[in-house]
Design a protein around this motif. Sequence first.
Motif, PDB file in Angstrom:
ATOM      1  N   GLN A  15       1.772  57.425  42.515  1.00 37.96           N
ATOM      2  CA  GLN A  15       2.767  56.361  42.462  1.00 37.96           C
ATOM      3  C   GLN A  15       4.098  56.907  41.986  1.00 37.96           C
ATOM      4  O   GLN A  15       4.150  57.827  41.175  1.00 37.96           O
ATOM      5  CB  GLN A  15       2.300  55.248  41.516  1.00 37.96           C
ATOM      6  N   VAL A  16       5.150  56.356  42.544  1.00 30.76           N
ATOM      7  CA  VAL A  16       6.504  56.743  42.170  1.00 30.76           C
ATOM      8  C   VAL A  16       7.277  55.480  41.815  1.00 30.76           C
ATOM      9  O   VAL A  16       7.193  54.478  42.525  1.00 30.76           O
ATOM     10  CB  VAL A  16       7.211  57.492  43.317  1.00 30.76           C
ATOM     11  N   GLN A  17       8.016  55.549  40.741  1.00 29.61           N
ATOM     12  CA  GLN A  17       8.885  54.443  40.359  1.00 29.61           C
ATOM     13  C   GLN A  17      10.328  54.921  40.451  1.00 29.61           C
ATOM     14  O   GLN A  17      10.664  56.017  39.985  1.00 29.61           O
ATOM     15  CB  GLN A  17       8.583  53.968  38.939  1.00 29.61           C
ATOM     16  N   LEU A  18      11.162  54.105  41.053  1.00 26.70           N
ATOM     17  CA  LEU A  18      12.573  54.439  41.235  1.00 26.70           C
ATOM     18  C   LEU A  18      13.432  53.336  40.628  1.00 26.70           C
ATOM     19  O   LEU A  18      13.195  52.153  40.891  1.00 26.70           O
ATOM     20  CB  LEU A  18      12.904  54.571  42.717  1.00 26.70           C
ATOM     21  N   VAL A  19      14.408  53.734  39.831  1.00 27.57           N
ATOM     22  CA  VAL A  19      15.308  52.760  39.212  1.00 27.57           C
ATOM     23  C   VAL A  19      16.743  53.174  39.516  1.00 27.57           C
ATOM     24  O   VAL A  19      17.204  54.238  39.064  1.00 27.57           O
ATOM     25  CB  VAL A  19      15.088  52.677  37.691  1.00 27.57           C
ATOM     26  N   GLU A  20      17.441  52.342  40.284  1.00 28.50           N
ATOM     27  CA  GLU A  20      18.836  52.617  40.621  1.00 28.50           C
ATOM     28  C   GLU A  20      19.749  51.992  39.578  1.00 28.50           C
ATOM     29  O   GLU A  20      19.420  50.993  38.953  1.00 28.50           O
ATOM     30  CB  GLU A  20      19.209  52.054  41.988  1.00 28.50           C
ATOM     31  N   SER A  21      20.923  52.581  39.451  1.00 29.08           N
ATOM     32  CA  SER A  21      21.961  52.032  38.589  1.00 29.08           C
ATOM     33  C   SER A  21      23.314  52.524  39.077  1.00 29.08           C
ATOM     34  O   SER A  21      23.388  53.443  39.899  1.00 29.08           O
ATOM     35  CB  SER A  21      21.745  52.441  37.127  1.00 29.08           C
ATOM     36  N   GLY A  22      24.372  51.911  38.558  1.00 30.61           N
ATOM     37  CA  GLY A  22      25.711  52.366  38.876  1.00 30.61           C
ATOM     38  C   GLY A  22      26.485  51.454  39.805  1.00 30.61           C
ATOM     39  O   GLY A  22      27.681  51.646  40.003  1.00 30.61           O
ATOM     40  N   GLY A  23      25.825  50.468  40.389  1.00 32.98           N
ATOM     41  CA  GLY A  23      26.551  49.555  41.257  1.00 32.98           C
ATOM     42  C   GLY A  23      27.550  48.712  40.465  1.00 32.98           C
ATOM     43  O   GLY A  23      27.349  48.405  39.293  1.00 32.98           O
ATOM     44  N   ASP A  24      28.630  48.355  41.151  1.00 34.74           N
ATOM     45  CA  ASP A  24      29.690  47.621  40.446  1.00 34.74           C
ATOM     46  C   ASP A  24      30.649  47.034  41.463  1.00 34.74           C
ATOM     47  O   ASP A  24      30.512  47.251  42.679  1.00 34.74           O
ATOM     48  CB  ASP A  24      30.434  48.568  39.507  1.00 34.74           C
ATOM     49  N   LEU A  25      31.619  46.307  40.956  1.00 34.76           N
ATOM     50  CA  LEU A  25      32.742  45.806  41.752  1.00 34.76           C
ATOM     51  C   LEU A  25      33.877  46.815  41.630  1.00 34.76           C
ATOM     52  O   LEU A  25      34.278  47.174  40.510  1.00 34.76           O
ATOM     53  CB  LEU A  25      33.179  44.439  41.239  1.00 34.76           C
ATOM     54  N   VAL A  26      34.407  47.248  42.758  1.00 34.45           N
ATOM     55  CA  VAL A  26      35.461  48.263  42.751  1.00 34.45           C
ATOM     56  C   VAL A  26      36.483  47.924  43.832  1.00 34.45           C
ATOM     57  O   VAL A  26      36.146  47.307  44.846  1.00 34.45           O
ATOM     58  CB  VAL A  26      34.844  49.669  42.975  1.00 34.45           C
ATOM     59  N   GLN A  27      37.708  48.347  43.598  1.00 38.08           N
ATOM     60  CA  GLN A  27      38.759  48.111  44.578  1.00 38.08           C
ATOM     61  C   GLN A  27      38.702  49.136  45.701  1.00 38.08           C
ATOM     62  O   GLN A  27      38.195  50.252  45.506  1.00 38.08           O
ATOM     63  CB  GLN A  27      40.127  48.175  43.908  1.00 38.08           C
ATOM     64  N   PRO A  28      39.223  48.790  46.873  1.00 34.72           N
ATOM     65  CA  PRO A  28      39.286  49.779  47.957  1.00 34.72           C
ATOM     66  C   PRO A  28      40.001  51.037  47.494  1.00 34.72           C
ATOM     67  O   PRO A  28      41.007  50.975  46.777  1.00 34.72           O
ATOM     68  CB  PRO A  28      40.085  49.049  49.040  1.00 34.72           C
ATOM     69  N   GLY A  29      39.459  52.181  47.903  1.00 35.17           N
ATOM     70  CA  GLY A  29      40.004  53.458  47.472  1.00 35.17           C
ATOM     71  C   GLY A  29      39.396  53.988  46.193  1.00 35.17           C
ATOM     72  O   GLY A  29      39.631  55.145  45.820  1.00 35.17           O
ATOM     73  N   GLY A  30      38.620  53.166  45.520  1.00 37.94           N
ATOM     74  CA  GLY A  30      38.007  53.570  44.266  1.00 37.94           C
ATOM     75  C   GLY A  30      36.749  54.404  44.466  1.00 37.94           C
ATOM     76  O   GLY A  30      36.350  54.698  45.595  1.00 37.94           O
ATOM     77  N   SER A  31      36.131  54.766  43.352  1.00 38.28           N
ATOM     78  CA  SER A  31      34.934  55.614  43.373  1.00 38.28           C
ATOM     79  C   SER A  31      33.841  55.016  42.508  1.00 38.28           C
ATOM     80  O   SER A  31      34.116  54.312  41.526  1.00 38.28           O
ATOM     81  CB  SER A  31      35.276  57.016  42.848  1.00 38.28           C
ATOM     82  N   LEU A  32      32.620  55.327  42.868  1.00 38.15           N
ATOM     83  CA  LEU A  32      31.452  54.979  42.073  1.00 38.15           C
ATOM     84  C   LEU A  32      30.431  56.093  42.212  1.00 38.15           C
ATOM     85  O   LEU A  32      30.407  56.792  43.231  1.00 38.15           O
ATOM     86  CB  LEU A  32      30.800  53.677  42.552  1.00 38.15           C
ATOM     87  N   ARG A  33      29.584  56.229  41.202  1.00 38.77           N
ATOM     88  CA  ARG A  33      28.445  57.129  41.304  1.00 38.77           C
ATOM     89  C   ARG A  33      27.177  56.340  41.034  1.00 38.77           C
ATOM     90  O   ARG A  33      27.008  55.781  39.944  1.00 38.77           O
ATOM     91  CB  ARG A  33      28.548  58.299  40.337  1.00 38.77           C
TER      92      ARG A  33
END
Length: 119
Positions: free
Chosen positions: A1-19
């Motif tokens: 079994q594998v468990q995956l937990v994502e994070s880092g999503g957000d509201l950002v303006q066009p041209g911005g960055s996220l990881r």
Amino acid sequence: QVQLVESGGDLVQPGGSLRLSCAASGSTFSAYAMGWYRQAPGKPRELVAQEVISGGITTYADSVKARFTISRDIAKNTVYLQMNNLKLEDTAVYYCKVTLGSFFGPTYWGQGTQVTVSS
């Protein structure tokens, strides 16, 4: 079994960055491929970026080439998606996916993280 937990999503303006981060736990030592998919409202889930681990081969959707980068931290058992120059059309729920053993091996998905690009 594998468990995956994502994070880092957000509201950002066009041209911005996220990881985005995807922390994996469980039987990930036999991972064949790790990748990111996304699903926008009313649209099918689509591949964003994927790495076939044994060959070090990475694949990107044409729409994100030169803007997004997939990477892994083996020690932390985490895969990342660096997203630069974000566009309105990048708005979606982003999912992490792991395939074990081979192309036809068992597949595991995370719960998803919301990325919203808006001015």
